[in-house]
Design an enzyme around this catalytic site. Structure first.
Site, mmCIF file in Angstrom:
data_model
loop_
_atom_site.group_PDB
_atom_site.id
_atom_site.type_symbol
_atom_site.label_atom_id
_atom_site.label_comp_id
_atom_site.label_asym_id
_atom_site.label_seq_id
_atom_site.Cartn_x
_atom_site.Cartn_y
_atom_site.Cartn_z
ATOM 1 N N CYS A 2 0.858 -1.191 0.000
ATOM 2 C CA CYS A 2 0.000 0.000 0.000
ATOM 3 C C CYS A 2 0.891 1.237 0.000
ATOM 4 O O CYS A 2 2.090 1.150 0.134
ATOM 5 C CB CYS A 2 -0.844 0.019 1.269
ATOM 6 S SG CYS A 2 -1.741 -1.500 1.532
ATOM 7 N N ARG A 27 1.259 2.129 -5.974
ATOM 8 C CA ARG A 27 1.479 1.097 -4.939
ATOM 9 C C ARG A 27 0.178 0.411 -4.545
ATOM 10 O O ARG A 27 0.188 -0.634 -3.901
ATOM 11 C CB ARG A 27 2.109 1.715 -3.692
ATOM 12 C CG ARG A 27 3.524 2.210 -3.870
ATOM 13 C CD ARG A 27 4.029 2.787 -2.583
ATOM 14 N NE ARG A 27 4.136 1.777 -1.563
ATOM 15 C CZ ARG A 27 5.225 1.022 -1.413
ATOM 16 N NH1 ARG A 27 6.250 1.189 -2.214
ATOM 17 N NH2 ARG A 27 5.277 0.098 -0.491
ATOM 18 N N TRP A 70 -3.912 -1.453 -1.144
ATOM 19 C CA TRP A 70 -3.822 -2.625 -2.017
ATOM 20 C C TRP A 70 -4.168 -3.770 -1.089
ATOM 21 O O TRP A 70 -3.359 -4.231 -0.294
ATOM 22 C CB TRP A 70 -2.402 -2.744 -2.588
ATOM 23 C CG TRP A 70 -2.329 -3.758 -3.690
ATOM 24 C CD1 TRP A 70 -2.674 -3.596 -5.002
ATOM 25 C CD2 TRP A 70 -1.942 -5.109 -3.563
ATOM 26 N NE1 TRP A 70 -2.505 -4.766 -5.686
ATOM 27 C CE2 TRP A 70 -2.069 -5.723 -4.834
ATOM 28 C CE3 TRP A 70 -1.501 -5.878 -2.516
ATOM 29 C CZ2 TRP A 70 -1.766 -7.052 -5.066
ATOM 30 C CZ3 TRP A 70 -1.182 -7.212 -2.742
ATOM 31 C CH2 TRP A 70 -1.323 -7.779 -4.013
ATOM 32 N N ASN A 96 1.081 -0.343 6.385
ATOM 33 C CA ASN A 96 1.438 -1.130 5.200
ATOM 34 C C ASN A 96 2.112 -2.382 5.725
ATOM 35 O O ASN A 96 3.034 -2.296 6.536
ATOM 36 C CB ASN A 96 2.398 -0.327 4.304
ATOM 37 C CG ASN A 96 2.789 -1.124 3.056
ATOM 38 O OD1 ASN A 96 2.073 -2.056 2.671
ATOM 39 N ND2 ASN A 96 3.897 -0.778 2.457
ATOM 40 N N GLY A 97 1.613 -3.570 5.297
ATOM 41 C CA GLY A 97 2.225 -4.828 5.759
ATOM 42 C C GLY A 97 1.126 -5.815 6.135
ATOM 43 O O GLY A 97 -0.043 -5.630 5.781
ATOM 44 N N GLU A 477 7.910 -18.688 -21.502
ATOM 45 C CA GLU A 477 7.787 -17.361 -20.879
ATOM 46 C C GLU A 477 8.916 -16.438 -21.344
ATOM 47 O O GLU A 477 8.690 -15.264 -21.640
ATOM 48 C CB GLU A 477 7.785 -17.496 -19.359
ATOM 49 C CG GLU A 477 7.775 -16.197 -18.589
ATOM 50 C CD GLU A 477 6.566 -15.300 -18.875
ATOM 51 O OE1 GLU A 477 5.613 -15.750 -19.552
ATOM 52 O OE2 GLU A 477 6.614 -14.131 -18.461
ATOM 53 N N GLU A 484 7.168 -9.465 -26.427
ATOM 54 C CA GLU A 484 6.347 -8.360 -25.918
ATOM 55 C C GLU A 484 7.068 -7.038 -25.878
ATOM 56 O O GLU A 484 6.521 -6.007 -26.222
ATOM 57 C CB GLU A 484 5.927 -8.676 -24.472
ATOM 58 C CG GLU A 484 4.733 -9.540 -24.307
ATOM 59 C CD GLU A 484 4.250 -9.490 -22.867
ATOM 60 O OE1 GLU A 484 4.922 -10.067 -21.990
ATOM 61 O OE2 GLU A 484 3.222 -8.863 -22.628
HETATM 62 C C1 AGP Z 1 2.259 -11.012 -19.863
HETATM 63 O O1 AGP Z 1 3.510 -10.356 -19.854
HETATM 64 C C2 AGP Z 1 1.245 -10.320 -20.749
HETATM 65 N N1 AGP Z 1 1.040 -8.981 -20.317
HETATM 66 C C3 AGP Z 1 -0.030 -11.111 -20.930
HETATM 67 O O2 AGP Z 1 0.300 -12.314 -21.607
HETATM 68 C C4 AGP Z 1 -0.788 -11.487 -19.646
HETATM 69 O O3 AGP Z 1 -0.076 -12.467 -18.925
HETATM 70 C C5 AGP Z 1 -2.156 -12.063 -20.035
HETATM 71 O O4 AGP Z 1 -2.892 -11.064 -20.699
HETATM 72 C C6 AGP Z 1 -2.953 -12.564 -18.834
HETATM 73 O O5 AGP Z 1 -3.211 -11.509 -17.979
HETATM 74 P P1 AGP Z 1 -3.805 -11.835 -16.520
HETATM 75 O O6 AGP Z 1 -2.762 -12.630 -15.794
HETATM 76 O O7 AGP Z 1 -4.037 -10.482 -15.904
HETATM 77 O O8 AGP Z 1 -5.064 -12.616 -16.684
#
Ligand code: AGP
Length: 604
Positions: A2, A27, A70, A96-97, A477, A484
């Site tokens: 937060c 945050r 948050w 916060n925590g 990944e 991306e």
């Molecule tokens: C991840 O780097 C991307 N921004 C995108 O693939 C993302 O993981 C995907 O849109 C799923 O989003 P979510 O986890 O908020 O559901």
């Protein structure tokens, strides 16, 4: 995490605090609140973002505290927003925590006649101060006595309507003091007050601070007053939101150790995993016949790692499906199927629709989510939250590894209930997990080699990422991260599958990144690397620290510490995140907001 801020001085404190909260919105942004001292304590709390709010309607004040939430405990509601106030209305607190023993403290305080207005852990703090003051302690002593009762992490600011001061305490959650001309600021991060002063005091764990006409600091472990240096911050307000980092993505990569610590915190008790207020009963978990994980993008990659974790630990068959495919596949599931929906934002349209499809077929849905009160969380039967803190960079990093932490914990949780492993085995699994944050910090120190690799290959047009077992989804990944943020075409593949097609692409123009750590598939993946080298391919290996031999079959080696097969993905993904980041930086891409992408895909 937060955002917290307090002010004491000659300016209108309410204005200073409102502006500071906007600086801290990254945050946490599900709700906010301000408490100001003028003829008693006046509080305003709102659900939603603070950006766009011009006036909190609190008039003038010389002392005020504010908080952007948050959520960790309790839904996104006005009553759960901070500040929280004692029953007698004299003490207001922002925090916060996580107070891990808040439940026991609530039971104790209820017995003392206290009634709670919120579901939060934080509310026990002002009530404990009031309790000790009612038993004869001064405000200052009651504050100290309250701290001795707390277990967990906190950055706390407290004010008392009868006193012209702020009290501050810190344990494992960041807090800084801003020192102006006869005015003082306290905040979770420097951006909140940088426009007024760049002179700050970084408060340390177990410090208690009294801010009146000066700053007085005592460290309760040292048992004495301490002088903390006043340092000058050398970056401007715009930078400050990213702190010393040029992009949110880099900041979030470096936040991963703390994100994992927060996600684990309070959920590992010796050799057991415990989820607070978990609504899926042990009988239900024991009766589950299979698990179907649904997600998109990076979360889908986390799901594949999760498959390995839940199958290896819980010994339940797990399949992983894209949310967008699952929702239209007329899936064959029933009330013995547990559907696990993974979503950082909790607003991904395909995942939301897939959850509804699963529920229509009688399955229960457990979501793994990073935003409390999000649509996915609300739609699910149960949610286990990642506590990565708000993730601003569109390319997900700390949310991914935090998702792995939740899936790993859940695998142990299922194993406990279904008695698939003995206590010693599970205790050892948890010990590997608890070492991860420190090992992540070690990986982050090795970025020189990664920057060199990025500089060498940032002009390439294509890349191939390979991995086996739990590192196959890590390869996926790594390829997604590169696509991306740098717009270079990259593909992730199971390493053995390369021979069934992609090997036709191997040449000296396309780097091949291989996750080749010393796990159970190490010998096999070395053969795949030899096949690439035999065709003049360029090989960047992610390897286990101490593995010197791998250098003979590498153009570049990026090392990670040794861990267990199930835990390697936490570490092996990090060089790939950093490689994508630095390549994108050399290509001068818009790293935090890559073209065509959105942080949350709320459309089909
Ligand atoms: C991840 O780097 C991307 N921004 C995108 O693939 C993302 O993981 C995907 O849109 C799923 O989003 P979510 O986890 O908020 O559901």
């Amino acid at each position: 995490m937060c955002g917290i801020i307090g002010y004491k001085g000659a300016r209108n404190a309410n204005e200073v605090v409102l502006k500071g909260l906007k600086q801290l919105e990254y945050r946490g942004y599900d709700s906010w609140g301000i408490a100001s001292l003028s003829d008693g304590i006046n509080v305003v709390k709102k659900v939603g973002k603070i950006s766009g709010v011009d006036d909190a309607g609190l008039g003038e004040s010389r002392i005020a505290i504010g908080h952007t939430r948050w959520a960790t405990h309790g839904g996104v509601t006005e009553s759960n927003a901070h500040p929280h106030v004692s029953s007698d209305g004299k003490i207001a607190v922002i925090h916060n925590g996580i107070i891990e023993n808040y439940y026991e403290l609530r039971v104790f305080l209820r017995k003392e006649g206290f009634k709670f207005k919120s579901e939060t852990d934080t509310e026990v703090i002002p009530c404990l101060v009031e309790y000790f003051m009612k038993n004869g302690s001064s405000f200052e002593d009651a504050f100290r006595e309250m701290l001795l009762k707390l277990k967990g992490s906190y950055a706390i600011v407290a004010v008392n309507s009868d006193k012209d001061k702020m009290l501050v305490a810190r344990k494992a959650s960041p807090i800084v003091i801003g020192v102006g001309q006869d005015e003082f600021f306290v905040a979770s991060d420097v951006p909140a007050f940088l426009e007024y002063t760049n002179k700050v005091i970084f408060i340390e764990d177990n410090d208690i601070v009294e801010i009146n006409s000066k700053v007085e600091i005592e460290n309760v472990v040292l048992g004495k007053k301490v002088d903390r240096e006043i340092v000058e911050i050398d970056y401007d307000i715009d930078q400050a939101q990213k702190g010393k980092y040029e992009h949110f993505m880099l900041k979030e990569i470096y936040e991963q150790p703390d994100a994992i610590r927060e996600t684990i915190r309070g959920r590992v008790n010796g050799a057991r995993v415990e989820f607070e207020k978990f609504g899926l009963s042990d009988d239900y978990i024991a009766g589950v016949e299979r698990v179907v994980i649904i997600a998109c993008g990076t979360s889908w990659h986390a799901g594949i790692v999760g498959k390995f974790m839940i199958e290896a630990l819980g010994k339940i068959p797990v399949e992983v499906d894209y949310s967008s495919e699952f929702r239209y596949r007329n899936p064959v599931i029933d009330d013995k199927t547990l559907v696990v929906a993974i979503s950082q934002s909790g607003e991904t349209a395909d995942t939301l629709a897939a959850i509804k499809e699963a529920k229509s077929k009688g399955a229960k849905v457990l979501s793994v989510c990073n935003v409390m009160g999000s649509s996915v969380a609300r739609e699910s039967d149960e949610t286990i939250y990642t506590r990565a803190g708000i993730e601003i960079g569109v390319a997900s990093t700390k949310a991914f590894t935090s998702q792995l932490a939740v899936l790993y914990l859940f695998g142990v949780y299922v194993a406990q209930i279904r008695k698939t492993w003995d206590k010693d085995h599970l205790k050892e699994r948890l010990e590997y997990l608890e070492k991860i944050p420190e090992q992540m910090e070690k990986v982050l120190k090795g970025d020189k080699e990664i920057i060199a690799a990025a500089e060498k290959h940032f002009l390439k047009k294509n890349a191939l990422y390979l991995g086996r077992g739990t590192n196959y989804p890590v390869a996926l990944e790594g390829a997604l991260k590169l696509k991306e943020v740098s717009y270079i075409h990259a593909e992730g593949y199971p390493a053995a599958e390369m021979k069934h097609g992609p090997i036709a692409l191997i040449d000296n123009k396309m780097p091949v990144v291989v996750v080749a750590v010393q796990d159970e598939s190490y010998e096999k993946i070395k053969s795949n690397i030899e096949e690439i080298r035999a065709r003049g391919g360029i090989v960047i290996n992610v390897a286990t620290e101490g593995d010197k031999k791998i250098k003979d079959i590498s153009d570049i080696v990026l090392y990670v510490p040794e861990t267990s097969g199930l835990a390697y993905p936490f570490l092996t993904v990090m060089p790939l995140q950093l490689l994508a980041y630095h390549i994108a930086k050399f290509r001068e891409c818009d790293i935090d907001q890559p073209k065509n992408l959105a942080k949350s895909v709320t459309v089909e």
